[in-house]
Design a protein around this motif. Structure first.
Motif, short mmCIF file in Angstrom:
data_model
loop_
_atom_site.label_atom_id
_atom_site.label_comp_id
_atom_site.label_asym_id
_atom_site.label_seq_id
_atom_site.Cartn_x
_atom_site.Cartn_y
_atom_site.Cartn_z
N LEU A 43 1.10 -1.09 0.15
CA LEU A 43 0.10 -0.02 0.50
C LEU A 43 1.22 1.05 0.30
O LEU A 43 -0.02 1.96 -0.64
N ALA A 44 2.27 1.16 1.21
CA ALA A 44 2.85 2.27 0.54
C ALA A 44 4.28 2.87 -0.57
O ALA A 44 3.54 3.95 -1.06
N VAL A 45 4.23 1.41 -0.74
CA VAL A 45 4.72 2.23 -2.26
C VAL A 45 3.48 2.59 -3.31
O VAL A 45 3.90 2.76 -4.38
N ALA A 46 2.45 1.73 -3.00
CA ALA A 46 1.19 2.52 -4.45
C ALA A 46 0.94 3.51 -4.30
O ALA A 46 1.17 4.78 -5.29
N GLN A 47 0.89 4.36 -2.66
CA GLN A 47 0.56 5.80 -2.45
C GLN A 47 1.59 6.54 -2.62
O GLN A 47 1.64 7.29 -3.48
N LEU A 48 3.02 5.66 -2.63
CA LEU A 48 4.15 7.04 -2.97
C LEU A 48 4.04 7.10 -4.31
O LEU A 48 4.44 8.90 -4.93
N ARG A 49 3.72 6.03 -5.59
CA ARG A 49 4.13 5.94 -6.44
C ARG A 49 3.04 7.31 -7.44
O ARG A 49 3.31 7.54 -7.87
N GLY A 50 1.76 7.16 -6.68
CA GLY A 50 0.52 7.99 -7.15
C GLY A 50 0.84 9.36 -6.27
O GLY A 50 0.12 10.13 -7.50
N ALA A 51 1.69 9.85 -5.58
CA ALA A 51 1.98 10.71 -4.82
C ALA A 51 2.63 11.88 -6.04
O ALA A 51 2.95 13.49 -5.67
N THR A 52 3.73 11.74 -6.61
CA THR A 52 4.97 12.08 -7.06
C THR A 52 3.88 13.12 -8.14
O THR A 52 4.29 14.13 -8.50
N ASP A 53 3.66 12.55 -9.22
CA ASP A 53 2.27 13.79 -10.06
C ASP A 53 1.47 14.81 -9.56
O ASP A 53 1.49 15.91 -10.11
N LEU A 54 0.69 14.21 -8.28
CA LEU A 54 0.09 15.37 -7.84
C LEU A 54 1.00 16.20 -7.32
O LEU A 54 0.28 17.86 -7.24
N ALA A 55 1.69 16.00 -5.98
CA ALA A 55 3.09 16.65 -5.74
C ALA A 55 3.38 17.59 -6.45
O ALA A 55 3.49 18.60 -6.53
N GLU A 56 4.30 17.34 -7.92
CA GLU A 56 4.51 18.45 -8.45
C GLU A 56 3.57 19.24 -9.22
O GLU A 56 3.46 20.31 -9.47
N THR A 57 2.42 18.54 -9.44
CA THR A 57 1.38 19.38 -9.96
C THR A 57 1.17 20.86 -8.81
O THR A 57 0.91 22.05 -9.06
N HIS A 58 1.50 20.94 -7.88
CA HIS A 58 1.16 21.60 -6.16
C HIS A 58 2.16 22.58 -6.42
O HIS A 58 2.49 23.73 -6.67
N VAL A 59 3.85 21.79 -6.96
CA VAL A 59 4.97 22.56 -6.64
C VAL A 59 4.47 23.11 -8.14
O VAL A 59 5.21 25.03 -8.02
N ARG A 60 4.01 23.15 -8.85
CA ARG A 60 4.32 23.73 -10.80
C ARG A 60 3.74 25.02 -10.08
O ARG A 60 3.40 26.20 -10.27
N GLU A 61 2.05 25.26 -9.38
CA GLU A 61 0.83 26.15 -9.25
C GLU A 61 1.36 26.85 -8.04
O GLU A 61 1.24 28.29 -8.49
N LEU A 62 2.16 26.84 -7.21
CA LEU A 62 2.84 27.48 -6.07
C LEU A 62 4.36 28.18 -6.76
O LEU A 62 3.62 29.49 -6.18
#
Length: 356
Positions: A43-62
């Motif tokens: 579960l942790a591996v799957a969550q981490l894999r899915g988090a990077t795209d969303l995280a970078e989207t937030h970073v780009r917006e900021l």
């Protein structure tokens, strides 16, 4: 007329570290990660894999950086795989860095010895690194983003914070690094060039240091203890190499501090427990047993922690003064990067670059 050169004049270049030896050494020394039930680990591996795209989207917006660039998932790895990937990236960065004449045997011995030492460092860091963006490994266009699952899970448990919040927080930091290098076209080559220039001066530094040994010992005795390993390194440098070192320190402090600022500035709407995570994580950075603290000092880890704080303070001050768009002028060219002195005096950078 012959143009042949004598053996003494023939010079090739080698890597100063045998990274194969480094990996083998680290793999023997590194400890396995914490025991985790298979279902929880998956579960942790799957969550981490899915988090990077969303995280970078937030970073780009900021930050306003990276619009239109493709999004790439991160690589979720264990400690042993992190060692291999880290060594691969470092080998690419340092390849051909030192000149070597015909005495290849001596060069090989030195590289092997450096490989053992590098392996010991990799083994130590491999049990602590949460994530890493490597601009010189993996995809030649986008680099490689690594997330060390066992270390992230262990840290999250030790801090007693929500797992998904902590995973996103770590991803925000590493995605900021990836965006720095991918959204700033000149940064990768500039960084590699500065590292190469620094390594090329090591032979000169060693020779001059031996000749100036009495003077250097006096300087070391009088050195402010707070300067730590970085201060000792600077005492050994020639003026030419110190200028390169100053540029590298300023750049790495900027990169780390900017990432630390972003991971907190994205805010509680993305990471609801961000204030708690930051407070506990900062306390954890300062903690550890006596042996751990000694090793961190010898390896320069404590100096790196100071970089995070100094770089974040610089970023925060400039953003408060001229906004994020004004801060982003640091990425225009090497000339608009902050000088080392300006990291501690961000108002000086604002005056120089913005004329304020």
């Amino acid at each position: 007329m012959s143009t042949a050169t004598s053996p003494a004049e023939q010079t090739t270049h080698r890597n100063p570290v045998d990274w194969g030896v480094a990996v083998a050494t680290a793999q023997r020394l590194i400890k396995p990660g914490p025991a985790v039930p298979m279902e929880e680990a998956e579960l942790a591996v799957a969550q981490l894999r899915g988090a990077t795209d969303l995280a970078e989207t937030h970073v780009r917006e900021l930050t306003g950086l990276g619009a239109g660039l493709p999004l790439h998932p991160g690589d979720v790895v264990d400690r042993r795989r992190w060692v291999e990937a880290a060594a691969e990236g470092l080998a690419a960065l340092t390849d051909g860095a030192l000149p070597v004449g015909p005495s290849r045997a001596m060069g090989g011995m030195l590289a092997g010895s450096a490989g053992v030492q590098a392996g010991m460092v990799l083994a130590f860091l491999g049990g602590r690194v949460l994530g890493q963006y490597d601009p010189f490994g993996g995809d030649p266009d986008s680099g490689r983003l690594l997330l060390v699952a066992p270390n992230i899970m262990a840290a999250q448990r030790a801090l007693d914070v929500p797992a998904e919040d902590f995973q996103m927080w770590v991803c925000l930091h590493e995605c900021t690094h990836r965006l720095q290098f991918n959204a700033v076209p000149w940064l990768r080559d500039y960084f590699a060039g500065q590292v190469a220039a620094f390594l090329a001066g090591l032979d000169e530094t060693a020779t001059s240091a031996f000749a100036r040994l009495p003077e250097l010992m006096k300087q070391v005795r009088n050195r402010d203890a707070d300067n730590g390993p970085i201060g000792l390194v600077e005492v050994l440098q020639s003026p030419k190499q110190r200028a390169v070192f100053d540029r590298l320190i300023a750049l790495s402090t900027l990169l780390e501090g900017h990432a630390d600022h972003v991971m907190d500035a994205v805010g509680p709407t993305v990471v609801p427990s961000v204030a708690t995570i930051r407070a506990r994580f900062t306390a954890r950075r300062r903690g550890g047993g006596l042996l751990d603290r000694i090793l961190r000092t010898l390896l320069g880890v404590d100096a790196k922690v100071k970089q995070y704080a100094a770089g974040a303070a610089f970023t925060r001050h400039v953003v408060d003064e001229v906004g994020m768009a004004g801060f982003n002028r640091v990425w225009e060219s090497p000339e608009t990067l902050p000088l080392r002195a300006e990291i501690a005096d961000p108002a000086a950078w604002v005056r120089r670059v913005h004329g304020q």
